[in-house]
Design an enzyme around this catalytic site. Structure first.
Site, mmCIF file in Angstrom:
data_model
loop_
_atom_site.group_PDB
_atom_site.id
_atom_site.type_symbol
_atom_site.label_atom_id
_atom_site.label_comp_id
_atom_site.label_asym_id
_atom_site.label_seq_id
_atom_site.Cartn_x
_atom_site.Cartn_y
_atom_site.Cartn_z
ATOM 1 N N ASP A 329 45.756 32.411 49.701
ATOM 2 C CA ASP A 329 45.011 33.394 48.754
ATOM 3 C C ASP A 329 43.684 32.555 48.093
ATOM 4 O O ASP A 329 43.943 31.605 47.839
ATOM 5 C CB ASP A 329 45.687 33.989 47.678
ATOM 6 C CG ASP A 329 44.913 35.279 47.131
ATOM 7 O OD1 ASP A 329 43.884 35.744 47.724
ATOM 8 O OD2 ASP A 329 45.264 35.619 45.970
ATOM 9 N N ASP A 637 49.035 34.353 43.996
ATOM 10 C CA ASP A 637 49.216 34.767 42.575
ATOM 11 C C ASP A 637 49.608 36.330 42.339
ATOM 12 O O ASP A 637 50.160 36.654 41.354
ATOM 13 C CB ASP A 637 48.126 34.232 41.741
ATOM 14 C CG ASP A 637 46.729 34.742 42.244
ATOM 15 O OD1 ASP A 637 46.675 35.538 43.567
ATOM 16 O OD2 ASP A 637 45.789 34.241 41.784
ATOM 17 N N ASP A 641 50.312 39.727 47.058
ATOM 18 C CA ASP A 641 50.712 38.497 47.797
ATOM 19 C C ASP A 641 52.444 38.356 48.166
ATOM 20 O O ASP A 641 52.867 37.867 48.840
ATOM 21 C CB ASP A 641 50.402 37.307 47.380
ATOM 22 C CG ASP A 641 48.893 36.959 47.060
ATOM 23 O OD1 ASP A 641 48.290 37.659 47.972
ATOM 24 O OD2 ASP A 641 48.323 36.587 46.146
#
Length: 911
Positions: A329, A637, A641
């Site tokens: 990410d 995070d 996700d």
């Protein structure tokens, strides 16, 4: 009721759909009660269906555990109760550890449920009341304001300067402007301006909204459903150990049957041969292997904790070591997850604040305006965990923790001003705020009118194109000058240059208003503005990430950015980090949705950046990469996700800014949110897998040597060279501490220059099984040789067995040093780099020496004292083969790597 396309219909249609008679009164109690009965509570149900007992019993279904249980029974039958108890302790310890890991993994859904706000403000029967958020129903009218966590998905009715931080849902770092509008066509979650979603946070303004979905029907609930559907796959290490267990049992069965059969054929008693066969079975199965694997992984865990990585599942380090792709990410992982002022433009100069800093008189006016025309708040000395926005700043060389509450863009301006000592409270004390014309998505600007020394003054900030249309002058070298078309075009070009760097650009200006103003028409003063400058800001990349990405590529690992943020921003960050190179592709979520799985599978290796993607997209990307044969590590995070993190071969969560659900779904947590820590974990994972291969090589070679020695003497019609108690002693002395010491062996210097292992690779790959077999044969031949010597020249079976017994022990203690590296000769390795191994070998030798010299142990183990000459023979036979093989490998490596004479001398000096 669902919220499908509710962003496409009008508020009146929303009212009709949910049975709302009056927006100013909300639902009545009967409507709420009925909907709670039919729709259910606003929470995510626990459908795991597991019991504590079933999870515990699952731990005993592993093939290797069943083999160990068999070893317990055999050891007990032989009367070796200490050995049986030790093996039983290992089995129970492994079961408990596995059980704890399973229970913790199941907590991920519980963590996700806890994201919803515990209380919600709701309008019912004409009055505002606070109710538990789980009692909300579709059709409820909720009220939210700055700092609130949104309790359900809802359609906006009214809003006042509303901004929502949706990073936990979409991955976008910047707060999103929300407004009451009707959208056309299919729109991604991150672009639904008229919707707010469960679990996201209001950073600015307030709003009234109609609840459109609760519980599992929310966007957060859909993620929970994805998380439930994903499966936990075995790690490569677990699969390899399962194969190893089956291989060991097969070899053990064949060898023991052969030895027992040959012994009976040559006239030995069935009972005696049965005991010998069972002893060999116990020796052939290295019951310490699971304990050594666990210990090796546990040591790796301790090393990683010191390097800010927390391992939730022991095999995670090894799995990360064979990762071929890291899907990362952007927000909070590759970047700092905080807007930061990067560049400031005055009419005569462009300042790079990351290089030149902010301490320049020309910037002071810009920062003063940005600080006064600002509604964010800066708190000092507060905790960084679990806040709306968190920052770390360095003032006068000391780290100062600050919490910023409010819009991230305004927060960035406060922090920039704070670095040069401009405090909002001090500026506001001199410049008393009188009126504010708030920012809105339609106005694209914000104004503050205040009074200083009896004179009114307007400060303004906003979109450069909007503000420039209202400017008539500009300031240069402290002087106010007429804004000509040439200067205006110059500013426009500069704005375009900053925007092309994916910076968010704000223009700032001011106007003196005199001693009197008309407070009924403030917007009329937003003209004839004096342009002061432009401020460019971005969520910047972490300082250490660029070098970490380079190290990943050197190690044959491909990093990919998978983010919900906009394409331009993602590309700019990727280029800065050298993650996006020539020939690499960038794909958006919209483009991804138009690609078939087959087309994506064909192109995915060339795609470096996935931008503006949804949670389902991230999960799909991971699965396609796995279908391509990759071992996928997924960092994240946000809640969005979590499904992909859990589905990946190794899930990595951010410790500081990661959500609880992502941490619980992960196998590895980065305590410092540092991408560079992943590289350290990869190195540790590779080292641990190498160490596991080292003691597999050591244990199996030694055990094969024992079995073959027994088999060859039986084949030659000789007496058994080892008694059952001696076999068990060898197993105890050599399979214990020396094997454990290999688990802490340092990694080879070039371990991060190798390509990742194939995930289908056997634990015996690269010729390991042949090395094991060859060394086992050498150990067996040496043992048979000294046994024949004893029979022929001492005419004492007791002496001959003592010679064979001792040679077997010494051969294994010499051999353990050869197992320290598969790539390099022992002569190239610093012998002092693993003092634990030296200590373990010395201790094991001392134990065996006592068996040969203490009378009561001589009686138990049927041994006798050896002479110096006999010790010399054993050293020659057991150590000579090790030295010869190491010399051959050393010379071979010299020629293979074309090492010069100078390098050769350097290597000799090191050894």
């Amino acid at each position: 009721m669902t919220n499908n396309s509710l962003y496409n219909i009008t508020i009146q249609q929303i009212k009709n759909k949910f049975g709302i008679n009056y927006l100013d009164s909300g639902l009545d109690s009967n409507q709420v009660e009925e909907r709670l009965k039919t729709i259910g509570l606003n929470k995510i149900p626990d459908n795991s269906g597991y019991s504590v007992l079933s999870l515990f019993l699952e731990q005993f279904k592993d093939f290797m555990v069943l083999v160990l249980i068999g070893a317990i029974i055999i050891s007990g039958f032989l009367g070796e109760f200490d050995d049986a108890i030790a093996i039983l302790a290992i089995v129970i310890l492994n079961a408990i550890m596995g059980f704890v890991q399973e229970v913790r993994a199941e907590r991920s859904l519980q963590a996700l449920k806890e994201l919803s706000a515990p209380q919600a403000k709701v309008l019912r029967e004409g009055s505002i009341e606070e109710v538990p958020s789980q009692e909300l129903v579709p059709g409820d009218i909720i009220l939210v304001e700055m700092g609130d966590k949104i309790p359900a998905d809802a359609r906006i009715i009214k809003e006042n300067n509303l901004k929502v931080n949706e990073a936990s849902l979409t991955g976008e770092s910047m707060a999103v402007n929300k407004e009451n509008t009707t959208l056309q066509g299919k729109v991604a979650v991150g672009d639904r301006k008229n919707m707010i979603h469960m679990g996201t946070i209001v950073t600015k303004g307030r709003a009234e909204a109609i609840v459109t979905a609760t519980g599992t029907d929310t966007e957060m609930g859909k993620i929970a459903d994805l998380l439930q559907q994903s499966e936990d796959n075995k790690t490569p290490l677990q699969e390899r150990l399962n194969d190893l267990g089956q291989w060991l049992v097969l070899i053990c069965f064949i060898a023991c049957v052969a030895v027992v059969g040959l012994g009976v054929i040559k006239g030995e008693s069935i009972y005696k041969m049965f005991l010998a066969g069972v002893s060999l079975a116990v020796a052939a199965i290295p019951e310490g292997l699971p304990a050594i694997v666990t210990l090796s992984l546990a040591i790796g865990v301790q090393r990683m904790i010191k390097r800010n990585a927390i391992i939730r599942k022991l095999p995670a380090v090894e799995t990360l070591g064979c990762a071929t792709v890291i899907c990362s990410d952007k927000t909070g992982t590759l970047t700092k997850n905080e807007m930061t002022v990067q560049q400031i433009y005055t009419i005569d100069q462009l300042f790079n604040c990351q290089v030149e800093g902010f301490d320049n008189p020309r910037l002071k006016r810009i920062l003063e305006i940005g600080t006064i025309c600002n509604n964010a708040r800066l708190k000092r000395g507060s905790s960084l965990s679990g806040k709306i926005n968190e920052v770390k700043d360095y003032v006068l060389g000391e780290e100062s923790k600050k919490e910023v509450v409010g819009d991230p863009t305004e927060a960035a301006l406060l922090l920039a001003a704070d670095k040069v000592g401009l405090k909002k409270e001090d500026l506001r004390a001199e410049f008393s705020k009188v009126l504010e014309v708030p920012f809105s998505s339609s106005r694209k600007r914000m104004s503050i009118i205040g009074k200083k020394r009896g004179e009114y003054e307007l400060f303004i900030k906003g979109a450069p194109d909007v503000l420039l249309e209202r400017c008539s002058n500009y300031i240069e070298d402290g002087q106010v000058k007429k804004l000509t078309s040439r200067i205006k075009n110059k500013i426009i070009r500069q704005n375009e240059g900053l925007a092309n760097q994916a910076l968010r650009v704000l223009a700032v200006g001011y106007r003196k208003l005199g001693s009197n103003i008309d407070q009924n028409n403030l917007e009329k003063y937003e003209n004839n503005i004096i342009f002061v400058g432009l401020v460019g800001m971005i969520d910047p990349p972490r300082d250490e990430v660029k070098s970490a990405i380079i190290d990943c590529k050197k190690a044959g690992i491909i990093p990919k950015m998978v983010t919900g943020d906009h394409k331009n921003t993602a590309v700019a960050i990727a280029k800065q980090l050298e993650l996006l190179n020539k020939g690499d592709q960038v794909v958006t979520g919209k483009e991804l949705s138009q690609m078939s799985d087959q087309k994506l599978k064909e192109q995915i290796d060339d795609i470096a950046v996935f931008a503006r993607v949804a949670p389902e997209d991230k999960l799909r990307i991971v699965k396609i990469l796995q279908e391509k044969g990759h071992v996928v590590a997924m960092t994240g995070d946000g809640v969005n996700d979590a499904p992909a993190v859990k589905e990946a071969d190794i899930g990595i969560a951010m410790g500081e800014k990661g959500t609880d659900v992502t941490k619980e779904a992960s196998a590895l947590i980065l305590a410092d949110d540092n991408f560079a820590t992943i590289v350290a974990a990869i190195e540790e994972g590779r080292a641990i897998y190498d160490n596991i291969r080292k003691f597999i090589r050591y244990l199996l070679s030694c055990n094969i040597g024992e079995i073959l020695a027994m088999f060859l003497t039986s084949l030659l019609g000789l007496p058994l060279p080892l008694l059952p108690i001696q076999i068990l002693w060898v197993n105890l002395v050599t399979d214990g501490l020396p094997a454990l010491a290999l688990g802490v062996d340092p990694a080879d210097d070039d371990i991060m220059e190798r390509q990742p292992r194939d995930k289908e690779e056997s634990v015996f790959a690269h010729g390991l099984k042949w090395k094991i077999g060859a060394r086992g044969v050498l150990i067996a031949l040496g043992t048979v040789l000294v046994f024949l010597f004893g029979i022929r020249f001492t005419d004492s079976l007791l002496k001959a067995r003592t010679l064979a017994f001792t040679n077997l022990v010494m051969a294994q203690l010499f051999f353990v040093f050869s197992c320290r590296s598969e790539e390099h000769s022992l002569l190239r390795i610093n012998p002092l780099s693993n003092i634990y191994l030296l200590g373990a070998v010395a201790f094991s030798f001392g134990m065996h020496y006592l068996v040969l010299h203490l009378p009561f142990l001589q009686e138990i183990f049927n041994t006798t004292v050896l002479s110096r000459g006999e010790w010399g023979l054993i050293i020659l036979v057991s150590g000579g083969s090790t030295l010869l093989i190491e010399l051959v490998q050393f010379v071979t490596n010299l020629f293979r790597k074309n090492i010069s004479l100078i390098d050769f001398k350097e290597l000799i000096s090191k050894t």
